[in-house]
Design a protein around this motif. Sequence first.
Motif, PDB file in Angstrom:
ATOM      1  N   TYR A  99       1.773   3.604   6.655  1.00 17.46           N
ATOM      2  CA  TYR A  99       1.402   2.463   5.600  1.00 17.46           C
ATOM      3  C   TYR A  99      -0.066   1.780   5.632  1.00 17.46           C
ATOM      4  CZ  TYR A  99       6.246   3.060   3.893  1.00 17.46           C
ATOM      5  OH  TYR A  99       7.563   3.255   3.384  1.00 17.46           O
ATOM      6  N   ALA A 100      -0.117   1.686   6.878  1.00 15.16           N
ATOM      7  CA  ALA A 100      -1.637   0.846   7.122  1.00 15.16           C
ATOM      8  C   ALA A 100      -2.807   1.916   6.577  1.00 15.16           C
ATOM      9  CB  ALA A 100      -1.632   0.560   8.707  1.00 15.16           C
ATOM     10  N   SER A 101      -2.700   3.254   6.953  1.00 15.21           N
ATOM     11  CA  SER A 101      -3.661   3.981   6.373  1.00 15.21           C
ATOM     12  C   SER A 101      -3.683   4.098   4.829  1.00 15.21           C
ATOM     13  CB  SER A 101      -3.382   5.352   6.973  1.00 15.21           C
ATOM     14  OG  SER A 101      -4.315   6.378   6.394  1.00 15.21           O
ATOM     15  N   THR A 102      -2.639   4.039   4.125  1.00 21.05           N
ATOM     16  CA  THR A 102      -2.427   3.772   2.789  1.00 21.05           C
ATOM     17  C   THR A 102      -3.382   2.479   2.344  1.00 21.05           C
ATOM     18  OG1 THR A 102      -0.564   5.300   2.782  1.00 21.05           O
ATOM     19  CG2 THR A 102      -1.050   4.032   0.683  1.00 21.05           C
ATOM     20  N   ALA A 103      -2.738   1.406   3.113  1.00 24.84           N
ATOM     21  CA  ALA A 103      -3.173   0.128   2.601  1.00 24.84           C
ATOM     22  C   ALA A 103      -4.743  -0.139   2.728  1.00 24.84           C
ATOM     23  CB  ALA A 103      -2.672  -0.922   3.502  1.00 24.84           C
ATOM     24  N   LYS A 104      -5.266   0.766   3.815  1.00 25.62           N
ATOM     25  CA  LYS A 104      -6.758   0.591   4.141  1.00 25.62           C
ATOM     26  C   LYS A 104      -7.560   1.225   3.119  1.00 25.62           C
ATOM     27  CE  LYS A 104      -9.983   2.243   7.681  1.00 25.62           C
ATOM     28  NZ  LYS A 104     -10.222   2.568   9.010  1.00 25.62           N
ATOM     29  N   CYS A 105      -7.019   2.554   2.603  1.00 26.97           N
ATOM     30  CA  CYS A 105      -7.539   3.301   1.365  1.00 26.97           C
ATOM     31  C   CYS A 105      -7.398   2.590   0.092  1.00 26.97           C
ATOM     32  CB  CYS A 105      -6.901   4.746   1.413  1.00 26.97           C
ATOM     33  SG  CYS A 105      -7.309   5.796   2.713  1.00 26.97           S
ATOM     34  N   LEU A 106      -6.636   2.079  -0.085  1.00 29.57           N
ATOM     35  CA  LEU A 106      -6.423   1.122  -1.245  1.00 29.57           C
ATOM     36  C   LEU A 106      -7.593   0.061  -1.314  1.00 29.57           C
ATOM     37  CD1 LEU A 106      -2.604   1.266  -1.964  1.00 29.57           C
ATOM     38  CD2 LEU A 106      -4.415   2.653  -3.222  1.00 29.57           C
ATOM     39  N   ASN A 107      -7.509  -0.668  -0.163  1.00 33.58           N
ATOM     40  CA  ASN A 107      -8.462  -1.847   0.125  1.00 33.58           C
ATOM     41  C   ASN A 107      -9.788  -1.299  -0.016  1.00 33.58           C
ATOM     42  OD1 ASN A 107      -6.838  -3.929   0.601  1.00 33.58           O
ATOM     43  ND2 ASN A 107      -6.375  -3.322   2.614  1.00 33.58           N
ATOM     44  N   ILE A 108     -10.113  -0.337   0.464  1.00 33.63           N
ATOM     45  CA  ILE A 108     -11.547   0.310   0.262  1.00 33.63           C
ATOM     46  C   ILE A 108     -11.867   0.564  -1.298  1.00 33.63           C
ATOM     47  CG2 ILE A 108     -13.004   2.291   0.812  1.00 33.63           C
ATOM     48  CD1 ILE A 108     -11.829   2.354   3.567  1.00 33.63           C
ATOM     49  N   CYS A 109     -10.876   1.263  -1.955  1.00 31.81           N
ATOM     50  CA  CYS A 109     -11.253   1.516  -3.164  1.00 31.81           C
ATOM     51  C   CYS A 109     -11.223   0.253  -4.164  1.00 31.81           C
ATOM     52  CB  CYS A 109      -9.785   2.220  -3.834  1.00 31.81           C
ATOM     53  SG  CYS A 109      -9.785   3.835  -3.174  1.00 31.81           S
ATOM     54  N   ALA A 110     -10.397  -0.555  -3.809  1.00 35.42           N
ATOM     55  CA  ALA A 110     -10.464  -2.036  -4.363  1.00 35.42           C
ATOM     56  C   ALA A 110     -11.728  -2.885  -4.196  1.00 35.42           C
ATOM     57  CB  ALA A 110      -9.334  -3.184  -3.977  1.00 35.42           C
TER      58      ALA A 110
END
Length: 146
Positions: A99-110
């Motif tokens: 979940y942290a990896s997915t959150a990190k990717c979404l944060n980078i995209c945002a």
Amino acid sequence: MNRTSQPFFTGAHGAVTPAYEVLKEEHEVAVLGAPQSQAPVTTTVINIRSETAVPDHIVWSLFNTIFMNCCCLGFVAFAYSVKSRDRKMVGDITGAQSYASTAKCLNICALVLGLLLIIILIIIVSTGSLMILQALSELIQNHGGH
């Protein structure tokens, strides 16, 4: 060592008082050491697992949710960050890392989309204001000539 307040003397019959017995016992303990029990020594082993640091990126997700919520990516990243924190509290380290990896990717995209939109907005505003200034100067020149 604990001493009693009874006087040390022998009575008329030559009997020894209890104070002498206490002193004799304390002397034996001091010389011989504390009595050893014959019971087997038991040991207790406590396994303390090292706490694997799994960053949940919740502060970054909250920042992206409040300031750069492009296409609601910040909000989705915040949801994944909360899920990561929940998994970490339960003890599921692999789930928390996922979940942290997915959150990190979404944060980078945002963050990238938010910065691009801000840069594009700055370009549009600056070129738009230049175009407006140019149109006003032409309007002033045209009216000034008539």
